[in-house]
Design an enzyme around this catalytic site. Structure first.
Site, PDB file in Angstrom:
ATOM      1  CG  ASP A  86       7.816 -11.013   4.515  1.00 19.40           C
ATOM      2  OD1 ASP A  86       7.193 -10.748   3.462  1.00 19.40           O
ATOM      3  OD2 ASP A  86       8.582 -11.996   4.621  1.00 19.40           O
ATOM      4  CB  ALA A  87       2.756  -8.828   2.518  1.00 14.32           C
TER       5      ALA A  87
ATOM      6  CB  ALA B 128      -0.892   0.003   1.237  1.00 13.81           C
ATOM      7  CB  SER B 129       4.081   2.017   1.215  1.00 20.75           C
ATOM      8  OG  SER B 129       4.833   0.952   0.657  1.00 20.75           O
TER       9      SER B 129
ATOM     10  CE1 TYR C 250       2.803  -2.741 -19.360  1.00 25.77           C
ATOM     11  CE2 TYR C 250       4.705  -4.176 -19.661  1.00 25.77           C
ATOM     12  CZ  TYR C 250       3.971  -3.063 -20.037  1.00 25.77           C
ATOM     13  OH  TYR C 250       4.395  -2.289 -21.086  1.00 25.77           O
TER      14      TYR C 250
ATOM     15  CB  ALA D  59       6.584  -4.858  -7.003  1.00 25.87           C
TER      16      ALA D  59
ATOM     17  CB  THR E  37       6.783   1.891  -9.923  1.00 27.36           C
ATOM     18  OG1 THR E  37       7.087   0.619 -10.504  1.00 27.36           O
ATOM     19  CG2 THR E  37       5.413   2.357 -10.401  1.00 27.36           C
TER      20      THR E  37
ATOM     21  CE1 TYR F 152       7.091  -6.845 -16.410  1.00 28.64           C
ATOM     22  CE2 TYR F 152       5.293  -8.130 -17.341  1.00 28.64           C
ATOM     23  CZ  TYR F 152       5.837  -7.414 -16.299  1.00 28.64           C
ATOM     24  OH  TYR F 152       5.138  -7.300 -15.112  1.00 28.64           O
TER      25      TYR F 152
ATOM     26  CG  PHE G 185      -0.137   0.396 -10.219  1.00 25.54           C
ATOM     27  CD1 PHE G 185      -0.976   1.255 -10.912  1.00 25.54           C
ATOM     28  CD2 PHE G 185       0.957  -0.149 -10.890  1.00 25.54           C
ATOM     29  CE1 PHE G 185      -0.736   1.574 -12.237  1.00 25.54           C
ATOM     30  CE2 PHE G 185       1.211   0.167 -12.214  1.00 25.54           C
ATOM     31  CZ  PHE G 185       0.368   1.029 -12.896  1.00 25.54           C
TER      32      PHE G 185
HETATM   33  P1  NAI Z   1       6.160  -0.662  -6.181  1.00 32.69           P
HETATM   34  O1  NAI Z   1       7.567  -1.099  -6.045  1.00 32.69           O
HETATM   35  O2  NAI Z   1       5.881   0.799  -6.332  1.00 32.69           O
HETATM   36  O3  NAI Z   1       5.292  -1.136  -4.875  1.00 32.69           O
HETATM   37  C1  NAI Z   1       5.487  -2.360  -4.259  1.00 32.69           C
HETATM   38  C2  NAI Z   1       4.760  -2.396  -2.917  1.00 32.69           C
HETATM   39  O4  NAI Z   1       4.964  -3.693  -2.341  1.00 32.69           O
HETATM   40  C3  NAI Z   1       5.271  -1.406  -1.861  1.00 32.69           C
HETATM   41  O5  NAI Z   1       4.175  -0.943  -1.085  1.00 32.69           O
HETATM   42  C4  NAI Z   1       6.185  -2.257  -0.967  1.00 32.69           C
HETATM   43  O6  NAI Z   1       6.331  -1.794   0.372  1.00 32.69           O
HETATM   44  C5  NAI Z   1       5.407  -3.557  -1.004  1.00 32.69           C
HETATM   45  N1  NAI Z   1       6.196  -4.732  -0.660  1.00 32.69           N
HETATM   46  C6  NAI Z   1       7.244  -5.283  -1.315  1.00 32.69           C
HETATM   47  N2  NAI Z   1       7.669  -6.402  -0.678  1.00 32.69           N
HETATM   48  C7  NAI Z   1       6.863  -6.562   0.395  1.00 32.69           C
HETATM   49  C8  NAI Z   1       6.766  -7.531   1.431  1.00 32.69           C
HETATM   50  N3  NAI Z   1       7.584  -8.567   1.496  1.00 32.69           N
HETATM   51  N4  NAI Z   1       5.811  -7.353   2.387  1.00 32.69           N
HETATM   52  C9  NAI Z   1       4.970  -6.301   2.365  1.00 32.69           C
HETATM   53  N5  NAI Z   1       4.987  -5.370   1.380  1.00 32.69           N
HETATM   54  C10 NAI Z   1       5.923  -5.499   0.423  1.00 32.69           C
HETATM   55  O7  NAI Z   1       5.532  -1.516  -7.338  1.00 32.69           O
HETATM   56  P2  NAI Z   1       4.420  -1.260  -8.458  1.00 32.69           P
HETATM   57  O8  NAI Z   1       5.091  -0.940  -9.730  1.00 32.69           O
HETATM   58  O9  NAI Z   1       3.323  -0.403  -7.963  1.00 32.69           O
HETATM   59  O10 NAI Z   1       3.901  -2.763  -8.640  1.00 32.69           O
HETATM   60  C11 NAI Z   1       2.748  -3.265  -8.009  1.00 32.69           C
HETATM   61  C12 NAI Z   1       2.145  -4.342  -8.903  1.00 32.69           C
HETATM   62  O11 NAI Z   1       1.744  -3.732 -10.144  1.00 32.69           O
HETATM   63  C13 NAI Z   1       3.138  -5.458  -9.266  1.00 32.69           C
HETATM   64  O12 NAI Z   1       2.449  -6.679  -9.307  1.00 32.69           O
HETATM   65  C14 NAI Z   1       3.583  -5.063 -10.680  1.00 32.69           C
HETATM   66  O13 NAI Z   1       4.012  -6.155 -11.439  1.00 32.69           O
HETATM   67  C15 NAI Z   1       2.274  -4.504 -11.215  1.00 32.69           C
HETATM   68  N6  NAI Z   1       2.414  -3.644 -12.410  1.00 32.69           N
HETATM   69  C16 NAI Z   1       3.384  -2.667 -12.491  1.00 32.69           C
HETATM   70  C17 NAI Z   1       3.530  -1.914 -13.648  1.00 32.69           C
HETATM   71  C18 NAI Z   1       4.580  -0.863 -13.768  1.00 32.69           C
HETATM   72  O14 NAI Z   1       4.857  -0.428 -14.886  1.00 32.69           O
HETATM   73  N7  NAI Z   1       5.158  -0.393 -12.702  1.00 32.69           N
HETATM   74  C19 NAI Z   1       2.631  -2.116 -14.804  1.00 32.69           C
HETATM   75  C20 NAI Z   1       1.585  -3.083 -14.574  1.00 32.69           C
HETATM   76  C21 NAI Z   1       1.513  -3.844 -13.416  1.00 32.69           C
END
Ligand code: NAI
Length: 395
Positions: free
Chosen positions: A110-111, A48-49, A224, A139, A274, A234, A52
């Protein structure tokens, strides 16, 4: 302390609390400018931090007056050492939620662990009643399996054949050719273990068993697809195998939610800057060309615009939820438009270190990258002393 960006490759080692606050407030302003959404009231956001997931939390809270429980894994600050940006984002989110009279609680841990799932369920039972939306937006580069204890590491590699294509160092604008060697079998299963659907299903199983899901509950995970250009690294690479698994898991979860008339969805989102996407070779060059084309056509979106559209026009629109032939919601529809992809493919051919400044949107990429860490925002005095020791209420 005075906090400046300290870059190491595709990460920034510092982040700015005031800039992160500004980023969150901008996203809240955007959501409020778009009017209310008849959406979820009790929301669990896993991841959530930042990115997306943060956009999903903000949209739930400030678009639909939702109570939110956020789960994330961020570094808290130490004296003289700033926190990770998701920490500051979450602190700012909590402050804004409190000021708006919205319930918000967060778990930093850790989720993937059983402990965090149990903690989340305890908080839901004690404070929230039943959850009507679960967003799964993790992610992560690794996952400690809660049953076996094995640490799985995800890799971003092609499967079967080496992949050679252009990539850009987005700090310098230098375009070069990169060859990524193919993965081995273990890399695939490890990446699926980290970024596939097993943990999502474990969360849903735990929530179901604890009877904390509401009737008609929905859950959404993000995926994605992207163009042919990036396919080998990818969608047809190790991360694509994980996304295939995630997408297949949606059907299993939907079966389990039938008794509640609930449903699991995967939403395919647009490529955006991101922390997660900056780490994937080739993608930053694609994104800088894509941004140029989509901005020129007036259809560029960031995380918050994507998620606002996902909630308002897909998940909580009045009609049936539109999906593609594989049951996926598509908010990458504008990215994947034929005219957009044709222009990006033409620019790709022409892109090199000299031309990129003219044909790509490297400044847009860089500015989004800086923004992820709270830098580059107007109205913030980066030469002033900032308080790095920001706390998140209740964490
Ligand atoms: P991000 O890196 O901005 O956010 C990841 C989030 O996961 C953060 O809140 C982080 O604290 C949390 N996190 C990571 N490991 C954790 C753990 N062990 N325990 C608890 N929380 C944990 O990533 P983003 O880009 O927002 O990605 C989110 C999803 O969206 C992923 O599944 C990604 O594949 C998908 N996505 C991303 C795209 C992009 O271009 N960035 C495009 C389409 C989908």
């Amino acid at each position: 302390m005075i906090i400046e960006p300290r870059m190491r490759g595709f990460i920034c080692l510092t982040s700015h609390p005031e800039g992160c606050r500004k980023s969150v407030l901008n996203q809240i302003d955007y959501i409020q400018s778009k009017g209310p959404i008849d959406g979820p009231k009790n929301v669990l956001v896993i991841g959530a931090s930042t990115g997306f997931g943060l956009a999903s939390r903000i949209t739930s809270a400030f678009g639909s007056n939702g109570a939110t429980l956020g789960v994330f894994f961020e570094k808290p600050p130490q004296e003289g050492k700033p926190a990770s940006p998701g920490w500051y984002n979450s602190a700012a989110f909590h402050d804004a939620a409190r000021a708006a009279g919205l319930f918000a609680k967060s778990i930093n841990g850790d989720a993937f662990s059983t402990e965090v799932k149990t903690k989340a369920i305890d908080i839901i039972k004690a404070n929230m009643g039943k959850i009507d939306l679960v967003i799964y937006s993790l992610a992560s580069p690794l996952r400690t399996h809660p049953v076996t204890g094995v640490v799985h590491r995800s890799v971003l590699k092609p499967i079967s054949n080496a992949f050679t294509n252009k990539t850009v160092d987005f700090h310098t604008g230098a375009v070069s050719t990169i060859t990524i060697e193919p993965c081995n079998e273990e890399d695939i299963s490890n990446t699926v273990a980290v970024m596939g659907g097993e943990d999502w299903e474990m969360w849903m199983d735990a929530l179901l068993a604890a009877d904390v899901l509401a009737k008609n509950a929905k859950t959404v995970a993000y995926s994605y697809i992207g163009p042919a250009l990036t396919e080998p690294v990818y969608r047809k690479g190790t991360i694509g195998a994980a996304k295939d698994h995630l997408e297949a898991t949606a059907f299993h979860i939907s079966d389990k939610l039938k008794g509640l008339h609930g449903k699991a969805f995967v939403s395919v989102n647009k490529a955006l800057v991101t922390q997660a996407s900056s780490a994937i070779p080739v993608i930053p060059l694609y994104i800088s060309l894509l941004y140029k084309v989509m901005k020129e056509k007036g259809i560029h979106e960031g995380c918050i615009e994507q998620i606002q559209r996902l909630f308002k026009e897909r998940l909580y629109s009045s009609g049936d939820i539109q999906t593609d032939e594989k049951g996926r919601i598509r908010v990458d529809d504008w990215e994947m438009r034929e005219d957009v992809q044709k222009s990006v493919a033409e620019l790709w051919e022409k892109s090199d270190s000299e031309s990129l400044a003219l044909i790509g949107d490297l400044p847009g990429y860089k500015s989004d990258f800086l923004n992820l860490f709270g830098f580059g925002f107007e109205g913030i005095d980066y030469s002033a002393d900032a308080n790095e020791m920001v706390l998140i209420e209740g964490v």
